[in-house]
Design an enzyme around this catalytic site. Structure first.
Site, PDB file in Angstrom:
ATOM      1  CG  LEU A 182      -1.603  -0.821   1.334  1.00  0.00           C
ATOM      2  CD1 LEU A 182      -2.993  -0.645   2.508  1.00  0.00           C
ATOM      3  CD2 LEU A 182      -2.495  -1.923  -0.384  1.00  0.00           C
TER       4      LEU A 182
ATOM      5  N   GLY B 254       1.271  -5.704   1.070  1.00  0.00           N
ATOM      6  CA  GLY B 254      -0.020  -5.785   0.158  1.00  0.00           C
ATOM      7  C   GLY B 254       0.262  -5.733  -1.178  1.00  0.00           C
TER       8      GLY B 254
ATOM      9  CG  ASN C 201       6.579  -5.346   5.882  1.00  0.00           C
ATOM     10  OD1 ASN C 201       5.491  -5.746   4.808  1.00  0.00           O
ATOM     11  ND2 ASN C 201       7.383  -4.264   5.736  1.00  0.00           N
ATOM     12  CD  GLU C 202       1.237  -5.211   6.250  1.00  0.00           C
ATOM     13  OE1 GLU C 202       1.910  -6.745   6.254  1.00  0.00           O
ATOM     14  OE2 GLU C 202       0.631  -5.672   5.089  1.00  0.00           O
TER      15      GLU C 202
HETATM   16  C1  LIG Z   1      -3.244  -1.219   7.401  1.00  0.00           C
HETATM   17  C2  LIG Z   1      -2.875  -2.853   7.441  1.00  0.00           C
HETATM   18  C3  LIG Z   1      -2.327  -2.487   6.017  1.00  0.00           C
HETATM   19  C4  LIG Z   1      -0.489  -2.830   5.562  1.00  0.00           C
HETATM   20  C5  LIG Z   1      -0.368  -2.858   4.206  1.00  0.00           C
HETATM   21  C6  LIG Z   1       0.658  -2.555   3.598  1.00  0.00           C
HETATM   22  O1  LIG Z   1       0.812  -2.780   2.399  1.00  0.00           O
HETATM   23  S1  LIG Z   1       1.200  -0.992   4.184  1.00  0.00           S
HETATM   24  C7  LIG Z   1       2.864  -1.087   2.976  1.00  0.00           C
HETATM   25  C8  LIG Z   1       4.166  -1.412   3.689  1.00  0.00           C
HETATM   26  N1  LIG Z   1       5.117  -1.620   2.720  1.00  0.00           N
HETATM   27  C9  LIG Z   1       6.692  -1.569   3.062  1.00  0.00           C
HETATM   28  O2  LIG Z   1       6.990  -1.291   3.949  1.00  0.00           O
HETATM   29  C10 LIG Z   1       7.739  -1.385   1.573  1.00  0.00           C
HETATM   30  C11 LIG Z   1       8.878  -0.622   2.027  1.00  0.00           C
HETATM   31  N2  LIG Z   1       9.538  -0.448   0.865  1.00  0.00           N
HETATM   32  C12 LIG Z   1      10.461  -0.889   0.713  1.00  0.00           C
HETATM   33  O3  LIG Z   1      10.399  -1.952   1.998  1.00  0.00           O
HETATM   34  C13 LIG Z   1      11.489  -0.733  -0.433  1.00  0.00           C
HETATM   35  O4  LIG Z   1      11.110   0.205  -0.481  1.00  0.00           O
HETATM   36  C14 LIG Z   1      11.129  -2.533  -1.776  1.00  0.00           C
HETATM   37  C15 LIG Z   1      12.129  -3.183  -1.021  1.00  0.00           C
HETATM   38  C16 LIG Z   1      10.044  -2.074  -1.964  1.00  0.00           C
HETATM   39  C17 LIG Z   1      11.838  -1.127  -3.116  1.00  0.00           C
HETATM   40  O5  LIG Z   1      13.490  -0.971  -2.126  1.00  0.00           O
HETATM   41  P1  LIG Z   1      14.060   0.037  -3.484  1.00  0.00           P
HETATM   42  O6  LIG Z   1      15.470  -0.504  -2.743  1.00  0.00           O
HETATM   43  O7  LIG Z   1      14.452  -0.867  -4.401  1.00  0.00           O
HETATM   44  O8  LIG Z   1      13.494   1.041  -3.355  1.00  0.00           O
HETATM   45  P2  LIG Z   1      13.167   2.450  -2.206  1.00  0.00           P
HETATM   46  O9  LIG Z   1      13.632   1.466  -0.772  1.00  0.00           O
HETATM   47  O10 LIG Z   1      14.984   2.958  -2.467  1.00  0.00           O
HETATM   48  O11 LIG Z   1      12.586   3.110  -2.658  1.00  0.00           O
HETATM   49  C18 LIG Z   1      12.446   4.433  -3.839  1.00  0.00           C
HETATM   50  C19 LIG Z   1      10.911   4.914  -3.406  1.00  0.00           C
HETATM   51  O12 LIG Z   1       9.680   4.483  -3.575  1.00  0.00           O
HETATM   52  C20 LIG Z   1       9.183   4.843  -2.549  1.00  0.00           C
HETATM   53  N3  LIG Z   1       8.753   3.861  -1.460  1.00  0.00           N
HETATM   54  C21 LIG Z   1       8.909   2.456  -1.210  1.00  0.00           C
HETATM   55  N4  LIG Z   1       8.007   1.992  -0.920  1.00  0.00           N
HETATM   56  C22 LIG Z   1       6.928   2.367  -1.017  1.00  0.00           C
HETATM   57  C23 LIG Z   1       5.690   2.841   0.000  1.00  0.00           C
HETATM   58  N5  LIG Z   1       4.220   1.486   0.249  1.00  0.00           N
HETATM   59  N6  LIG Z   1       5.175   3.370   0.013  1.00  0.00           N
HETATM   60  C24 LIG Z   1       5.431   4.823  -0.576  1.00  0.00           C
HETATM   61  N7  LIG Z   1       6.102   5.270  -1.608  1.00  0.00           N
HETATM   62  C25 LIG Z   1       7.259   3.520  -1.039  1.00  0.00           C
HETATM   63  C26 LIG Z   1      10.371   5.647  -1.005  1.00  0.00           C
HETATM   64  O13 LIG Z   1       9.817   6.047  -0.065  1.00  0.00           O
HETATM   65  C27 LIG Z   1      10.924   5.374  -2.325  1.00  0.00           C
HETATM   66  O14 LIG Z   1      11.299   7.318  -2.904  1.00  0.00           O
HETATM   67  P3  LIG Z   1      11.452   8.043  -2.829  1.00  0.00           P
HETATM   68  O15 LIG Z   1      13.264   8.147  -1.528  1.00  0.00           O
HETATM   69  O16 LIG Z   1      12.557   7.776  -4.597  1.00  0.00           O
HETATM   70  O17 LIG Z   1      10.954   9.372  -3.042  1.00  0.00           O
END
Ligand SMILES: CCC/C=C/C(=O)SCCNC(=O)CCNC(=O)[C@H](O)C(C)(C)COP(=O)([O-])OP(=O)([O-])OC[C@H]1O[C@@H](n2cnc3c(N)ncnc32)[C@H](O)[C@@H]1OP(=O)([O-])[O-]
Length: 291
Positions: A110, A155, A179-180
């Site tokens: 998400l 998500g 991983n929420e």
């Molecule tokens: C309520 C209960 C349910 C919830 C469900 C969910 O899904 S909760 C969601 C849980 N999700 C997570 O925990 C996933 C968190 N993310 C990650 O673990 C890593 O980004 C990755 C492994 C997906 C990719 O790694 P990588 O090294 O290839 O890439 P990078 O890390 O360098 O990111 C590049 C850019 O993307 C941006 N951005 C990233 N994710 C999101 C996001 N969800 N949204 C928006 N933006 C996001 C990041 O800020 C960065 O922006 P910048 O600084 O360039 O403007």
């Protein structure tokens, strides 16, 4: 089949309300929908979704192309739902492969920026869209295969679990899981149920309590993904696998039945929860009036 599913669900109050509220038409009507052209092989594109449909095989490939990480924003979710609904309505489309055009990432889950600091109206629309995506994929009468060619947390993992089969790139730098918990948020019960259906109760309990992200090898071990292949072969393996699934007579019915049963169970739970909430709310109002 889809119509039949909806007709059946219409008799059940909980999901009926959910489905009607979640219908794409509300928040999606104004958006440009990817068109599906009835020809041997067609390609349609919205800004964030590209669909290649091969009419001879009946298989469509949906490429998620929302940079940088295919995070599931309201806009992106809406595009996904519209594309899926169009494919669903085309009876010649029997199989769908979902994959990512972004390097290293299937979907980051998400869109956190779409959940924070927004109006209650936006949040409501956002959550409807998340649920709609889940319902549409899980209730699809197509065979669905996730070609997970990168990391797929939260998500993104949910999206892959709504598919009938998951093939992941065998790259130890990638991870997948719900991983929420590690983010301090609770995965909704329907995230949990989808995981229970995929890997079983105990593995889900561990995964959610610890907010685990699995390497591809670990994911294969617990059954979170079904197959690992070299990164370059994820999509080709997915289309080959699809051919096998589609060759099995009656497979659509089997898939439909399994998903329908799950949706029915969820409907039941929704209805019970809704009744309990109403009773609690009524009691609270009563108590506050007493004071
Ligand atoms: C309520 C209960 C349910 C919830 C469900 C969910 O899904 S909760 C969601 C849980 N999700 C997570 O925990 C996933 C968190 N993310 C990650 O673990 C890593 O980004 C990755 C492994 C997906 C990719 O790694 P990588 O090294 O290839 O890439 P990078 O890390 O360098 O990111 C590049 C850019 O993307 C941006 N951005 C990233 N994710 C999101 C996001 N969800 N949204 C928006 N933006 C996001 C990041 O800020 C960065 O922006 P910048 O600084 O360039 O403007």
């Amino acid at each position: 089949m889809k119509m039949a599913l909806r007709a059946c669900l219409r008799t059940k109050p909980g999901l009926t309300a959910l489905l009607s509220q979640l219908s794409c038409s509300g928040h999606a009507a104004a958006r440009r929908a990817p068109a599906l052209v009835a020809q041997r092989s067609s390609s349609s594109t919205s800004q964030k979704i590209k669909v290649d449909f091969d009419q001879s095989s009946g298989v469509a490939v949906m490429h998620m192309q929302s940079p940088p990480v295919n995070s599931l924003s309201l806009e992106f979710l809406t595009d996904v739902c519209i594309a899926l609904e169009k494919l669903e309505m085309d009876k010649s489309c029997r199989g769908l492969v979902v994959t990512s055009s972004q390097p290293k990432v299937f979907s980051a889950g998400l869109d956190i920026l779409d959940m924070y600091g927004k109006s209650p109206e936006h949040c409501a629309e956002f959550w409807k869209a998340v649920q709609e995506m889940w319902l549409k994929f899980y209730g699809s009468n197509m065979i669905t295969i996730a070609a997970v060619n990168g990391s797929s947390p939260a998500g993104g993992c949910l999206l892959s679990m709504t598919c009938d089969y998951r093939i992941m790139a065998d790259n130890p730098r990638y991870s997948i899981g719900l991983n929420e918990t590690k983010l301090g948020i609770v995965a909704p019960f329907w995230f949990k149920d989808t995981m229970v259906n995929t890997v079983g109760h105990r593995a889900t309990e561990m995964a959610l309590q610890l907010g685990l992200l699995y390497s591809p090898a670990e994911a294969l071990k617990i059954g979170l993904v079904d197959q690992l292949v070299h990164e370059d072969q994820v999509l080709t393996t997915a289309t080959e696998t699809m051919t096998k699934w589609l060759a099995i007579p009656g497979i659509l019915n089997i898939s439909y039945t399994c998903h329908f049963f799950h949706l029915w169970c969820c409907n039941l739970v929704c209805t019970i929860c809704s009744c309990v909430c109403q009773v609690i709310a009524a009691k609270k109002i009563h108590l506050s009036q007493d004071f």
